[in-house]
Design a protein around this motif. Structure first.
Motif, PDB file in Angstrom:
ATOM      1  N   PRO A  91      76.689  22.367  70.250  1.00 15.64           N
ATOM      2  CA  PRO A  91      77.575  21.524  69.448  1.00 15.64           C
ATOM      3  C   PRO A  91      76.936  20.168  69.145  1.00 15.64           C
ATOM      4  O   PRO A  91      76.232  19.610  69.977  1.00 15.64           O
ATOM      5  CB  PRO A  91      78.815  21.347  70.326  1.00 15.64           C
ATOM      6  CG  PRO A  91      78.550  22.007  71.601  1.00 15.64           C
ATOM      7  CD  PRO A  91      77.249  22.709  71.557  1.00 15.64           C
ATOM      8  N   LYS A  92      77.180  19.689  67.954  1.00 19.04           N
ATOM      9  CA  LYS A  92      76.612  18.398  67.550  1.00 19.04           C
ATOM     10  C   LYS A  92      77.772  17.424  67.354  1.00 19.04           C
ATOM     11  O   LYS A  92      78.758  17.760  66.695  1.00 19.04           O
ATOM     12  CB  LYS A  92      75.851  18.605  66.235  1.00 19.04           C
ATOM     13  CG  LYS A  92      75.223  17.358  65.644  1.00 19.04           C
ATOM     14  CD  LYS A  92      74.554  17.703  64.296  1.00 19.04           C
ATOM     15  CE  LYS A  92      74.324  16.447  63.486  1.00 19.04           C
ATOM     16  NZ  LYS A  92      73.899  16.750  62.106  1.00 19.04           N
ATOM     17  N   VAL A  93      77.673  16.273  67.983  1.00 16.17           N
ATOM     18  CA  VAL A  93      78.738  15.265  67.875  1.00 16.17           C
ATOM     19  C   VAL A  93      78.154  13.998  67.260  1.00 16.17           C
ATOM     20  O   VAL A  93      77.104  13.528  67.698  1.00 16.17           O
ATOM     21  CB  VAL A  93      79.337  14.943  69.267  1.00 16.17           C
ATOM     22  CG1 VAL A  93      80.426  13.878  69.150  1.00 16.17           C
ATOM     23  CG2 VAL A  93      79.887  16.191  69.933  1.00 16.17           C
ATOM     24  N   GLU A  94      78.813  13.492  66.251  1.00 15.07           N
ATOM     25  CA  GLU A  94      78.368  12.229  65.655  1.00 15.07           C
ATOM     26  C   GLU A  94      79.482  11.195  65.709  1.00 15.07           C
ATOM     27  O   GLU A  94      80.647  11.516  65.459  1.00 15.07           O
ATOM     28  CB  GLU A  94      77.935  12.433  64.200  1.00 15.07           C
ATOM     29  CG  GLU A  94      76.511  12.930  64.076  1.00 15.07           C
ATOM     30  CD  GLU A  94      76.032  12.862  62.628  1.00 15.07           C
ATOM     31  OE1 GLU A  94      74.830  12.760  62.428  1.00 15.07           O
ATOM     32  OE2 GLU A  94      76.871  12.924  61.698  1.00 15.07           O
ATOM     33  N   TYR A  95      79.107   9.977  66.015  1.00 18.09           N
ATOM     34  CA  TYR A  95      80.061   8.870  66.043  1.00 18.09           C
ATOM     35  C   TYR A  95      79.926   8.063  64.759  1.00 18.09           C
ATOM     36  O   TYR A  95      78.814   7.872  64.256  1.00 18.09           O
ATOM     37  CB  TYR A  95      79.785   7.968  67.252  1.00 18.09           C
ATOM     38  CG  TYR A  95      80.019   8.688  68.552  1.00 18.09           C
ATOM     39  CD1 TYR A  95      81.280   8.696  69.146  1.00 18.09           C
ATOM     40  CD2 TYR A  95      78.989   9.401  69.153  1.00 18.09           C
ATOM     41  CE1 TYR A  95      81.498   9.389  70.326  1.00 18.09           C
ATOM     42  CE2 TYR A  95      79.209  10.101  70.332  1.00 18.09           C
ATOM     43  CZ  TYR A  95      80.460  10.092  70.904  1.00 18.09           C
ATOM     44  OH  TYR A  95      80.676  10.777  72.065  1.00 18.09           O
ATOM     45  N   PHE A  96      81.045   7.611  64.225  1.00 13.86           N
ATOM     46  CA  PHE A  96      80.981   6.774  63.017  1.00 13.86           C
ATOM     47  C   PHE A  96      82.073   5.705  63.063  1.00 13.86           C
ATOM     48  O   PHE A  96      83.077   5.848  63.774  1.00 13.86           O
ATOM     49  CB  PHE A  96      81.102   7.636  61.746  1.00 13.86           C
ATOM     50  CG  PHE A  96      82.416   8.363  61.628  1.00 13.86           C
ATOM     51  CD1 PHE A  96      82.634   9.580  62.260  1.00 13.86           C
ATOM     52  CD2 PHE A  96      83.461   7.818  60.870  1.00 13.86           C
ATOM     53  CE1 PHE A  96      83.853  10.248  62.155  1.00 13.86           C
ATOM     54  CE2 PHE A  96      84.675   8.479  60.747  1.00 13.86           C
ATOM     55  CZ  PHE A  96      84.877   9.701  61.394  1.00 13.86           C
ATOM     56  N   LEU A  97      81.874   4.653  62.303  1.00 17.69           N
ATOM     57  CA  LEU A  97      82.858   3.558  62.263  1.00 17.69           C
ATOM     58  C   LEU A  97      84.067   3.954  61.416  1.00 17.69           C
ATOM     59  O   LEU A  97      83.910   4.516  60.340  1.00 17.69           O
ATOM     60  CB  LEU A  97      82.244   2.298  61.638  1.00 17.69           C
ATOM     61  CG  LEU A  97      81.166   1.546  62.385  1.00 17.69           C
ATOM     62  CD1 LEU A  97      80.864   0.232  61.665  1.00 17.69           C
ATOM     63  CD2 LEU A  97      81.579   1.248  63.817  1.00 17.69           C
ATOM     64  N   THR A  98      85.244   3.605  61.883  1.00 24.56           N
ATOM     65  CA  THR A  98      86.447   3.708  61.050  1.00 24.56           C
ATOM     66  C   THR A  98      86.465   2.471  60.129  1.00 24.56           C
ATOM     67  O   THR A  98      85.659   1.553  60.302  1.00 24.56           O
ATOM     68  CB  THR A  98      87.711   3.666  61.925  1.00 24.56           C
ATOM     69  OG1 THR A  98      87.700   2.411  62.632  1.00 24.56           O
ATOM     70  CG2 THR A  98      87.747   4.810  62.925  1.00 24.56           C
ATOM     71  N   ASP A  99      87.392   2.433  59.180  1.00 26.38           N
ATOM     72  CA  ASP A  99      87.505   1.246  58.316  1.00 26.38           C
ATOM     73  C   ASP A  99      87.779   0.000  59.157  1.00 26.38           C
ATOM     74  O   ASP A  99      87.241  -1.077  58.898  1.00 26.38           O
ATOM     75  CB  ASP A  99      88.659   1.415  57.311  1.00 26.38           C
ATOM     76  CG  ASP A  99      88.271   2.392  56.214  1.00 26.38           C
ATOM     77  OD1 ASP A  99      87.078   2.732  56.103  1.00 26.38           O
ATOM     78  OD2 ASP A  99      89.178   2.839  55.486  1.00 26.38           O
ATOM     79  N   LYS A 100      88.624   0.178  60.168  1.00 25.26           N
ATOM     80  CA  LYS A 100      88.961  -0.944  61.061  1.00 25.26           C
ATOM     81  C   LYS A 100      87.702  -1.465  61.780  1.00 25.26           C
ATOM     82  O   LYS A 100      87.506  -2.677  61.919  1.00 25.26           O
ATOM     83  CB  LYS A 100      89.982  -0.407  62.083  1.00 25.26           C
ATOM     84  CG  LYS A 100      90.544  -1.382  63.053  1.00 25.26           C
ATOM     85  CD  LYS A 100      91.566  -0.643  63.933  1.00 25.26           C
ATOM     86  CE  LYS A 100      91.934  -1.393  65.165  1.00 25.26           C
ATOM     87  NZ  LYS A 100      92.808  -0.581  66.062  1.00 25.26           N
ATOM     88  N   GLY A 101      86.866  -0.554  62.218  1.00 26.21           N
ATOM     89  CA  GLY A 101      85.624  -0.938  62.887  1.00 26.21           C
ATOM     90  C   GLY A 101      84.644  -1.580  61.919  1.00 26.21           C
ATOM     91  O   GLY A 101      83.983  -2.569  62.246  1.00 26.21           O
TER      92      GLY A 101
END
Lengths: 113, 113
Positions: A77-87
């Motif tokens: 499994p590949k997991v990626e983190y990304f910024l929300t608009d709030k972040g």
């Protein structure tokens, strides 16, 4: 006084600052602003950040709604983190601090960035 | 890695964040942005800030060139603290965090400000 989640804050600035206290969270927002990243990518690109602390900080940022993750249905499994608009918006506010550093400390040397 | 004053910083953002780490320094910049203030004025207007900690934080901010003081030749002597340009510019960068707080937490209640 602002009361939120069992904590007390002096003012709205104090409240917002709470999201980026400590050494790592602002740095993580900065790295994720470039685009989605995997756990190991983040760990490799941020010197001195242990796996344990990275894990904790990503959980905190996720709990606060500043980042989110995509889990790709792949094996492994590949997991990626990304910024929300709030972040993103939080990061965009503090990003000019980099220019402030250069203006007032023109001799500081940022090697390896 | 940035090396400055015996400390290591990951990047320019980390370096600048160091100036406003902890609970009080950003709040003090915020209060002094309104105009010069005396020690007791600051202490009275910031709930929960002890004399000892205020004294420490003012010394730190002065040492970092973010604030300065005017000593009036009066009896008893009157001392006022004010933001330097460097301190003003730092505060102006982080001030929009207040709007960010309201945007994402419209229900938080800032009583007594």
């Amino acid at each position: 006084m602002i009361h939120y989640n069992g904590k007390e804050f002096i003012c709205l600035l104090d409240f917002a600052m709470e999201f980026i206290r400590g050494k790592w969270k602002s740095i993580l927002l900065c790295h994720l602003y470039e685009g989605p990243k995997r756990f190991l990518e983040l760990q490799k690109s941020i010197e001195g950040l242990s796996q344990k602390v990275l894990n904790e900080k990503l959980k905190e940022l996720e709990g606060e709604g500043l980042i989110n993750k995509i889990i790709y249905a792949e094996i492994p499994p590949k997991v990626e983190y990304f910024l929300t608009d709030k972040g993103k918006e939080l990061y965009e506010i503090i990003a000019p601090l980099k220019k402030w550093s250069i203006k007032y400390y023109p001799d500081i040397d940022e090697k390896g960035e």
